[in-house]
Design a protein around this motif. Sequence first.
Motif, PDB file in Angstrom:
ATOM      1  N   SER A  39       1.007  -1.403   0.176  1.00 42.79           N
ATOM      2  CA  SER A  39       0.081  -0.050   0.002  1.00 42.79           C
ATOM      3  C   SER A  39       0.748   1.338   0.095  1.00 42.79           C
ATOM      4  O   SER A  39       1.185   1.603   0.999  1.00 42.79           O
ATOM      5  CB  SER A  39      -0.863  -0.065   1.308  1.00 42.79           C
ATOM      6  OG  SER A  39      -1.748  -1.209   1.081  1.00 42.79           O
ATOM      7  N   GLU A  41       2.313   4.843  -0.224  1.00 42.64           N
ATOM      8  CA  GLU A  41       2.078   6.250   0.264  1.00 42.64           C
ATOM      9  C   GLU A  41       1.848   7.039  -0.934  1.00 42.64           C
ATOM     10  O   GLU A  41       2.245   6.918  -1.856  1.00 42.64           O
ATOM     11  CB  GLU A  41       3.107   6.862   1.302  1.00 42.64           C
ATOM     12  CG  GLU A  41       3.749   6.136   2.214  1.00 42.64           C
ATOM     13  CD  GLU A  41       3.185   6.684   3.542  1.00 42.64           C
ATOM     14  OE1 GLU A  41       2.486   7.897   3.460  1.00 42.64           O
ATOM     15  OE2 GLU A  41       3.106   6.058   4.499  1.00 42.64           O
ATOM     16  N   GLU A  42       0.774   8.214  -0.776  1.00 43.26           N
ATOM     17  CA  GLU A  42       0.484   8.861  -1.888  1.00 43.26           C
ATOM     18  C   GLU A  42       1.694   9.740  -2.333  1.00 43.26           C
ATOM     19  O   GLU A  42       1.728   9.767  -3.735  1.00 43.26           O
ATOM     20  CB  GLU A  42      -0.345  10.176  -1.232  1.00 43.26           C
ATOM     21  CG  GLU A  42      -0.949  11.037  -2.171  1.00 43.26           C
ATOM     22  CD  GLU A  42      -2.203  10.521  -3.338  1.00 43.26           C
ATOM     23  OE1 GLU A  42      -2.274  10.663  -4.431  1.00 43.26           O
ATOM     24  OE2 GLU A  42      -2.888   9.493  -2.590  1.00 43.26           O
ATOM     25  N   SER A  43       2.642   9.909  -1.956  1.00 45.71           N
ATOM     26  CA  SER A  43       3.753  10.535  -2.289  1.00 45.71           C
ATOM     27  C   SER A  43       4.724   9.780  -3.359  1.00 45.71           C
ATOM     28  O   SER A  43       5.452  10.208  -4.102  1.00 45.71           O
ATOM     29  CB  SER A  43       4.696  11.198  -1.259  1.00 45.71           C
ATOM     30  OG  SER A  43       5.224  10.329  -0.474  1.00 45.71           O
ATOM     31  N   ASP A  44       4.589   8.483  -3.059  1.00 44.82           N
ATOM     32  CA  ASP A  44       5.192   7.270  -3.759  1.00 44.82           C
ATOM     33  C   ASP A  44       4.726   6.808  -4.797  1.00 44.82           C
ATOM     34  O   ASP A  44       5.124   5.892  -5.600  1.00 44.82           O
ATOM     35  CB  ASP A  44       5.750   6.240  -2.792  1.00 44.82           C
ATOM     36  CG  ASP A  44       6.809   6.797  -1.830  1.00 44.82           C
ATOM     37  OD1 ASP A  44       7.351   7.576  -2.244  1.00 44.82           O
ATOM     38  OD2 ASP A  44       6.883   5.915  -0.727  1.00 44.82           O
ATOM     39  N   ARG A  45       3.336   6.911  -5.024  1.00 40.23           N
ATOM     40  CA  ARG A  45       2.335   6.328  -6.067  1.00 40.23           C
ATOM     41  C   ARG A  45       2.838   6.650  -7.531  1.00 40.23           C
ATOM     42  O   ARG A  45       2.726   5.690  -8.134  1.00 40.23           O
ATOM     43  CB  ARG A  45       1.179   6.881  -6.179  1.00 40.23           C
ATOM     44  CG  ARG A  45       0.416   6.116  -4.690  1.00 40.23           C
ATOM     45  CD  ARG A  45      -1.104   6.634  -4.449  1.00 40.23           C
ATOM     46  NE  ARG A  45      -1.394   5.722  -3.340  1.00 40.23           N
ATOM     47  CZ  ARG A  45      -2.757   5.982  -2.680  1.00 40.23           C
ATOM     48  NH1 ARG A  45      -3.632   6.650  -3.448  1.00 40.23           N
ATOM     49  NH2 ARG A  45      -2.951   5.405  -1.565  1.00 40.23           N
ATOM     50  N   TYR A  49       3.644   3.370  -9.809  1.00 39.61           N
ATOM     51  CA  TYR A  49       2.826   3.247 -11.009  1.00 39.61           C
ATOM     52  C   TYR A  49       3.805   2.902 -12.188  1.00 39.61           C
ATOM     53  O   TYR A  49       3.696   2.137 -12.859  1.00 39.61           O
ATOM     54  CB  TYR A  49       1.913   4.414 -11.205  1.00 39.61           C
ATOM     55  CG  TYR A  49       1.023   4.367 -12.413  1.00 39.61           C
ATOM     56  CD1 TYR A  49      -0.170   3.353 -12.510  1.00 39.61           C
ATOM     57  CD2 TYR A  49       1.676   4.803 -13.483  1.00 39.61           C
ATOM     58  CE1 TYR A  49      -0.844   3.454 -13.735  1.00 39.61           C
ATOM     59  CE2 TYR A  49       0.968   5.047 -14.692  1.00 39.61           C
ATOM     60  CZ  TYR A  49      -0.406   4.254 -14.784  1.00 39.61           C
ATOM     61  OH  TYR A  49      -1.133   4.060 -15.977  1.00 39.61           O
ATOM     62  N   ASP A  64      -7.594  -0.072  -6.466  1.00 37.74           N
ATOM     63  CA  ASP A  64      -8.134   0.803  -5.408  1.00 37.74           C
ATOM     64  C   ASP A  64      -8.684   0.326  -4.229  1.00 37.74           C
ATOM     65  O   ASP A  64      -9.126  -0.820  -4.452  1.00 37.74           O
ATOM     66  CB  ASP A  64      -9.057   1.873  -5.981  1.00 37.74           C
ATOM     67  CG  ASP A  64      -8.372   2.800  -6.965  1.00 37.74           C
ATOM     68  OD1 ASP A  64      -7.134   3.037  -6.889  1.00 37.74           O
ATOM     69  OD2 ASP A  64      -8.978   2.993  -8.011  1.00 37.74           O
TER      70      ASP A  64
END
Length: 64
Positions: A39, A41-45, A49, A64
């Motif tokens: 899962s 973190e937002e900063s690593d997405r 990806y 998601d």
Amino acid sequence: MKIVVDYDKCEGLGMCESMADDYFEVDDDTDQVVVHDDSPEESDRGHVYAAVQACPVLALELRD
């Protein structure tokens, strides 16, 4: 977002590891990817990806 691996497809080519080694590692014994944190973190997405998209055998997926 969750990283999902299809181990039937994984050939351990290591593209994911080379792009995001903080999340992916190819196990030397099994030649398959190990996901350290499924899962991101937002900063690593973004780079996770990109690593998922780089898999030549389409063994990785983000859900998601």
